[in-house]
Design a protein around this motif. Structure first.
Motif, short mmCIF file in Angstrom:
data_model
loop_
_atom_site.label_atom_id
_atom_site.label_comp_id
_atom_site.label_asym_id
_atom_site.label_seq_id
_atom_site.Cartn_x
_atom_site.Cartn_y
_atom_site.Cartn_z
N THR A 202 0.83 -1.06 -0.09
CA THR A 202 -0.16 0.03 0.05
C THR A 202 1.05 1.32 0.21
OG1 THR A 202 0.05 -0.04 2.40
CG2 THR A 202 -2.00 -1.22 1.31
N LEU A 203 0.54 2.20 -0.74
CA LEU A 203 1.28 3.59 -0.89
C LEU A 203 0.35 4.48 -0.28
CD1 LEU A 203 3.95 3.13 -2.23
CD2 LEU A 203 2.27 1.68 -3.47
N GLY A 204 0.66 5.14 0.79
CA GLY A 204 -0.21 6.07 1.37
C GLY A 204 -0.02 7.72 1.29
N ILE A 205 -0.96 8.28 1.04
CA ILE A 205 -0.92 9.85 0.90
C ILE A 205 -1.95 10.19 1.98
CG2 ILE A 205 -2.22 9.60 -1.24
CD1 ILE A 205 -0.98 12.32 -1.87
N GLY A 206 -1.70 10.75 2.97
CA GLY A 206 -2.82 11.04 4.09
C GLY A 206 -3.34 9.93 4.56
N ALA A 207 -2.28 8.90 4.80
CA ALA A 207 -2.92 7.46 5.27
C ALA A 207 -2.05 6.91 6.33
CB ALA A 207 -3.15 6.53 4.12
N GLY A 208 -1.31 7.96 6.89
CA GLY A 208 -0.34 7.42 8.11
C GLY A 208 0.82 6.78 7.88
N PRO A 209 1.51 6.46 8.85
CA PRO A 209 3.05 5.52 8.84
C PRO A 209 2.96 4.05 8.29
CG PRO A 209 2.39 6.18 10.97
CD PRO A 209 1.20 6.59 10.21
N GLU A 210 1.63 3.61 8.86
CA GLU A 210 1.77 2.11 8.77
C GLU A 210 1.74 1.38 7.28
OE1 GLU A 210 1.55 -0.01 11.57
OE2 GLU A 210 1.99 1.72 12.95
N CYS A 211 1.34 2.32 6.16
CA CYS A 211 1.30 1.72 4.66
C CYS A 211 2.91 1.49 4.60
CB CYS A 211 1.20 2.88 3.92
SG CYS A 211 -0.59 3.59 4.32
N ASP A 212 2.74 0.51 3.22
CA ASP A 212 4.27 0.14 2.98
C ASP A 212 5.08 0.94 2.38
OD1 ASP A 212 3.60 -2.59 3.74
OD2 ASP A 212 1.89 -2.58 2.10
N GLY A 213 4.60 2.36 2.03
CA GLY A 213 5.43 3.20 1.13
C GLY A 213 4.43 4.55 1.11
N GLN A 214 4.94 5.63 0.82
CA GLN A 214 4.50 6.91 0.92
C GLN A 214 4.70 7.54 -0.37
OE1 GLN A 214 2.71 8.16 3.51
NE2 GLN A 214 3.28 6.42 4.79
N VAL A 215 3.49 8.40 -0.83
CA VAL A 215 3.58 9.00 -2.15
C VAL A 215 3.12 10.65 -1.72
CG1 VAL A 215 1.17 8.14 -2.46
CG2 VAL A 215 2.57 9.19 -4.33
N LEU A 216 3.74 11.79 -2.31
CA LEU A 216 3.18 12.80 -2.23
C LEU A 216 3.38 13.63 -3.76
CD1 LEU A 216 5.03 14.24 0.89
CD2 LEU A 216 2.54 13.91 0.55
N VAL A 217 2.75 14.76 -3.61
CA VAL A 217 2.81 15.30 -5.18
C VAL A 217 4.07 15.96 -4.89
CG1 VAL A 217 1.78 17.43 -6.15
CG2 VAL A 217 0.27 15.16 -5.72
N ILE A 218 4.91 16.13 -5.81
CA ILE A 218 6.25 17.00 -5.64
C ILE A 218 6.10 18.30 -5.53
CG2 ILE A 218 6.65 17.05 -8.44
CD1 ILE A 218 9.27 16.41 -5.88
N ASN A 219 5.11 19.04 -6.19
CA ASN A 219 5.04 20.44 -5.97
C ASN A 219 4.51 20.76 -4.42
OD1 ASN A 219 4.71 19.63 -8.89
ND2 ASN A 219 4.42 21.87 -9.26
N ASP A 220 3.84 19.72 -4.10
CA ASP A 220 3.52 19.98 -2.53
C ASP A 220 4.90 19.98 -1.70
OD1 ASP A 220 0.74 20.36 -3.02
OD2 ASP A 220 0.25 18.23 -2.51
N LEU A 221 5.64 19.05 -1.91
CA LEU A 221 6.75 18.56 -0.93
C LEU A 221 7.78 19.65 -1.13
CD1 LEU A 221 8.72 15.25 -1.23
CD2 LEU A 221 9.81 17.54 -1.59
#
Ligand code: KIV
Length: 281
Positions: A202-221
């Protein structure tokens, strides 16, 4: 030679307990920088409609716009897996059209996989694409293409009924053959349960730290999208004010004759004065 990241590698990371990093990219230069930073997956997100093209939502984004940016990202990547986001309308009208469009992301834009939004109702599309050789990433929770049906841009799965449906959706998608699932705007505790209930990452975006990975929109980061920053985003730098400051300094120096200075100006040993004489005669 750098070993390219594959769908298999991404799936294996879950079993190895290695967290997956995924960021959006929309052009070759940014793709190269993110790849140099060791990011595992570059998502050519349809969020480009909001952050690059000035649309109010992702709904108007077309296949041609997606392919144009996906081609650029593929040219810039070295190692990362490139995933093309199927835009609204490109996979809902029928299995044949969905397969045609999924194949275009791979053949015409060099993508390794595609992503599409939706749960159980999308399983036939997932099966058709994977049967055709197009790896698919799912996307549940807040699905921006159909945010209107979900009551707007809101956290999803807050009550037991919708939480149960989300677990069922992700299990169904995994069974249908997705190699990973984005969980967007989901309570952290529910994302943890969903993550434990399937073998695919699972790749979380606004889904907490327990996901297997994290995704963000680069312009936001990067702090480059001034309109709105969701609360789950961490801005690692605030580039927008720095860019505005730099261009204002440029304008100021141009207006005051400070730029270009001698070191920014070409010179030649040729005596150009002869041209002045010719002009004056
Ligand atoms: O389009 C996009 O950027 C996305 C991410 C938010 C996952 O789908």
């Amino acid at each position: 030679m750098v070993q390219k990241c594959t769908v298999k590698d991404i799936m294996a990371m879950k079993g190895q307990g290695r967290k997956i990093s995924m960021l959006t990219a929309y052009d070759a230069a940014m793709a190269r920088m993110l790849d140099d930073g060791g990011i595992d997956i570059l998502l050519v997100g349809d969020s480009l409609g909001n952050v690059l093209l000035g649309y109010d939502s992702t709904v108007p984004v077309t296949m041609e716009e997606m392919l144009h940016h996906a081609r650029a990202v593929s040219r810039g990547r070295v190692r990362a897996l490139v995933v093309g986001d199927m835009p609204f309308g490109s996979y809902q009208a029928g299995l044949a059209e969905a397969v045609t469009n999924g194949v275009r992301f791979m053949k015409e834009a060099g993508c390794d996989a595609v992503k599409l939004e939706g749960g159980e109702e999308m399983c036939d599309v997932v099966r058709a694409l994977t049967r055709a050789g197009v790896p698919v990433m799912g996307h549940v929770g807040l699905t921006p293409q159909t945010a209107g049906q979900l009551g707007g841009f809101k956290v999803q799965g807050r009550d037991i009924e919708s939480a149960r449906k989300m677990v069922a959706d992700v299990k169904a998608l995994a069974e249908a053959g997705v190699f990973g699932v984005v969980l967007e705007c989901v309570p952290g505790e529910l994302a943890a349960i969903v993550t434990r209930s399937v073998d695919v990452p699972t790749l979380g975006i606004g889904a907490g730290p327990e996901c297997d990975g994290q995704v963000l929109v680069i312009n936001d980061l990067l702090g480059m999208f001034g309109k709105f920053t969701p609360s789950f985003v961490k801005q690692y730098v605030k580039l927008a004010p720095q860019i505005t400051g730099a261009v204002a300094a440029f304008r100021d120096e141009v207006e005051n004759g400070i730029f270009p200075a001698p070191e920014h100006t070409f010179s030649s040993k040729t005596d150009f004065k002869i041209l002045l004489d010719e002009e004056q005669s």
